[in-house]
Motif scaffolding. Structure first.
Motif, PDB file in Angstrom:
ATOM      1  N   LYS A   1       0.816  -1.213   0.000  1.00 28.57           N
ATOM      2  CA  LYS A   1       0.000   0.000   0.000  1.00 28.57           C
ATOM      3  C   LYS A   1       0.851   1.265   0.000  1.00 28.57           C
ATOM      4  O   LYS A   1       0.401   2.329  -0.411  1.00 28.57           O
ATOM      5  CB  LYS A   1      -0.929   0.003   1.221  1.00 28.57           C
TER       6      LYS A   1
ATOM      7  N   ILE B   1       1.246   3.219  -3.259  1.00 32.86           N
ATOM      8  CA  ILE B   1       0.172   4.059  -3.766  1.00 32.86           C
ATOM      9  C   ILE B   1       0.296   5.450  -3.165  1.00 32.86           C
ATOM     10  O   ILE B   1       0.236   5.615  -1.950  1.00 32.86           O
ATOM     11  CB  ILE B   1      -1.212   3.471  -3.409  1.00 32.86           C
TER      12      ILE B   1
ATOM     13  N   GLU C   1       3.474  10.067  -7.810  1.00 31.42           N
ATOM     14  CA  GLU C   1       2.113   9.931  -8.338  1.00 31.42           C
ATOM     15  C   GLU C   1       2.124   9.750  -9.844  1.00 31.42           C
ATOM     16  O   GLU C   1       1.370   8.940 -10.384  1.00 31.42           O
ATOM     17  CB  GLU C   1       1.276  11.158  -7.963  1.00 31.42           C
TER      18      GLU C   1
ATOM     19  N   TYR D   1       3.115   6.221 -10.653  1.00 27.71           N
ATOM     20  CA  TYR D   1       2.057   5.295 -10.233  1.00 27.71           C
ATOM     21  C   TYR D   1       0.920   5.265 -11.256  1.00 27.71           C
ATOM     22  O   TYR D   1       0.459   4.198 -11.662  1.00 27.71           O
ATOM     23  CB  TYR D   1       1.524   5.713  -8.866  1.00 27.71           C
TER      24      TYR D   1
ATOM     25  N   SER E   1       0.340   2.023 -13.724  1.00 30.00           N
ATOM     26  CA  SER E   1      -0.863   1.235 -13.444  1.00 30.00           C
ATOM     27  C   SER E   1      -1.799   1.174 -14.638  1.00 30.00           C
ATOM     28  O   SER E   1      -2.486   0.175 -14.850  1.00 30.00           O
ATOM     29  CB  SER E   1      -1.606   1.807 -12.233  1.00 30.00           C
TER      30      SER E   1
END
Length: 543
Positions: free
Chosen positions: A54, A57, A295, A298, A302
């Motif tokens: 986690k 993220i 960010e 990510y 993703s």
């Protein structure tokens, strides 16, 4: 199982080493036990890339992606304020809007007019002196309320196509600001005549038509798969929030400042929002000047290659014959019939049947959209939780929320037609219907990005084009069914809307899908398909 493993391998950037094959074998073994064929079929490539740690993220609070969602939320609040302002203002603009049943209707069918309103029935709702009023009959009002959607139809597909190719920032921002600027001209157009006002409303729809396809195209580049439902439903929930705020505010402004001020205030708000949008928003994470590296990486990693722009050509023939796409189209058309009927006609029902005054009318007409806003945001959070915990597949999640958001509202909408003159029951059932309808925001209304992320803007343009047809027809049909302003006419309006909505629920349940379609994959992914076949053979040998 082979199908799920193959799809999983296409969405990775691995080189074909022995270590990679071991990873694939581990994935195969972990999913070969206690996994049903149905869940394997549910696998969606973008959702198989789980983040186990986690800490990988980046926080959502104050992130670039959440700031984008907030700006979109207020943008669509403005958009729906611009769309519904005429619905309430029409009550103040039209002279002699009191119920006028024809001679063949019994007086017991009509609801009694409160004594406080009897003195104002001949001239319409109370507002400042000197406000112009027009002799528009029910049919004319229906055509004017539907005019917006004539223009709205035209720019859906071009807006989605260009947004997917060039980015959605300029199209979403320009659509809102252009519509807001045109709204400022509404009082002038009304003075010039019905034709001018019809043309202006159609132009407003023309400008606003690009906004939702542009939103979908932007989220295809910005929304991580496991945050997709909550980000998209939150930003889209601005529409219900805008209706909730605009309806009572429009009634208040009409009462205190006169109906022309409604259009000046709404237009000004849209232009102000545009300043923040163009200063703070970028087309994609890689070009955002204030996004953190954490960010940015990510989001890009993703989403993968599906987050890029599509080419100038699109797979038109496969799109035309895609069954899951037609399930979305038909379900949205059916859902929108009920939604647009209420959006454009509810203030008229509150005025001509239940006889609420202008301020009550705006507030009570807004209550259903408060519930719709809350339920749509909640549905996005719940949908992402179900996917993140792997409790259900994408197709199951989309169908459950669509069935809930179309079938249950249909039942309460039918009940509205049989409550007679009870304002309390009517408002209660309307609120329940629209509130539960908000759950479809996590269902059919974001399904385009599931079946074809790269072409999500184009698909939303297509589905919204068809979905706008009820916006054109519903007010016109309402005008004809309620020309005598009787309870029987309004009962027909509500029952027709409920039946159409239920039909949409059945269609999507039977034919909808949450799987990415083969025609939505680009050249790079087709090359990976070839490599994947080699990996599959190696996996079989090791197994």
């Amino acid at each position: 199982m082979r199908k799920q493993l193959a799809i999983y391998s296409t969405q990775t950037d691995w080189t074909h080493s022995d270590n990679d094959i071991s990873v694939i074998m581990a994935f195969h073994q972990s999913h070969s036990i206690n996994s049903s064929p149905e869940y394997d079929d549910e696998a969606t490539p973008l959702l198989t890339k789980k983040v186990t740690d986690k800490s990988e993220i980046p926080p959502q609070c104050c992130s670039a992606r959440c700031n984008l969602a907030v700006l979109m939320f207020f943008g669509f609040a403005v958009v729906y304020g611009l769309r519904v302002n005429l619905s309430v203002a029409m009550v103040a603009m039209v002279n002699n809007t009191s119920p006028q049943p024809s001679s063949n209707n019994s007086s017991v069918q009509e609801c009694p007019v409160p004594a406080a309103r009897l003195g104002n029935q001949s001239n319409g709702p109370e507002q400042p002196d000197g406000m112009p009023r027009y002799q528009w009959d029910s049919k004319t009002q229906g055509f004017l309320l539907g005019a917006f959607f004539f223009g709205y139809l035209v720019t859906q597909i071009p807006g989605g196509y260009l947004s997917g190719r060039l980015g959605g920032r300029i199209f979403l921002g320009g659509g809102v600001v252009g519509t807001a600027a045109l709204t400022l001209l509404t009082p002038l157009a009304a003075d010039l005549g019905v034709t001018w006002l019809f043309a202006l409303r159609a132009l407003e729809g023309f400008g606003e038509g690009v906004t939702f396809p542009a939103m979908m195209a932007m989220w295809a580049r910005w929304a991580p798969p496991l945050e997709r439902s909550r980000l998209m439903t939150f930003s889209g929930a601005g529409a219900n929030f805008g209706a909730f705020v605009a309806l009572p505010l429009t009634g208040f402004i009409c009462h205190t400042l006169g109906w022309p001020a409604v259009f000046y205030c709404c237009g000004g708000a849209g232009c102000l929002w545009g300043l923040f949008w163009f200063i703070l928003v970028s087309n994609e994470p890689s070009s955002h000047p204030r996004i953190s590296v954490h960010e940015r990486d990510y989001i890009i990693n993703s989403i993968g290659s599906q987050g890029g722009a599509h080419g100038w050509s699109v797979p038109l023939i496969p799109i035309i014959f895609s069954v899951p796409l037609w399930a979305i189209i038909l379900a949205q058309m059916c859902s929108n019939w009920a939604y647009y009927t209420l959006l454009t006609s509810l203030p008229t029902y509150m005025d001509t049947v239940l006889h609420f005054d202008l301020r009550q009318n705006g507030f009570l007409s807004a209550l259903p959209y408060l519930g719709g806003w809350l339920f749509s945001v909640s549905s996005g959070i719940i949908a992402d939780t179900l996917l993140e915990r792997e409790l259900l597949g994408v197709t199951a999640v989309r169908k459950i929320f669509t069935l809930t958001g179309l079938l249950l509202p249909a039942a309460f909408l039918t009940a509205v037609g049989f409550v007679g003159c009870s304002g309390v029951l009517a408002v209660t059932f309307l609120t329940l219907s629209t509130s539960l309808g908000g759950t479809s925001a996590a269902g059919v209304f974001i399904n385009q990005i599931d079946i074809a992320p790269r072409y999500a803007g184009v698909l939303l343009g297509i589905t919204n084009t068809f979905g706008t047809i009820p916006g054109v027809l519903a007010p016109i049909v309402m005008g004809y069914l309620t020309k005598d302003r009787t309870l029987a006419g309004w009962r027909s309006v509500f029952c027709l809307s409920a039946g159409i909505s239920a039909t949409g629920a059945v269609i999507f349940t039977l034919f909808g899908s949450g799987k990415i379609q083969s025609w939505a994959m680009g050249d790079e992914e087709f090359e990976r398909e070839t490599d994947r076949g080699h990996l599959d053979r190696q996996t079989d040998v090791h197994t």
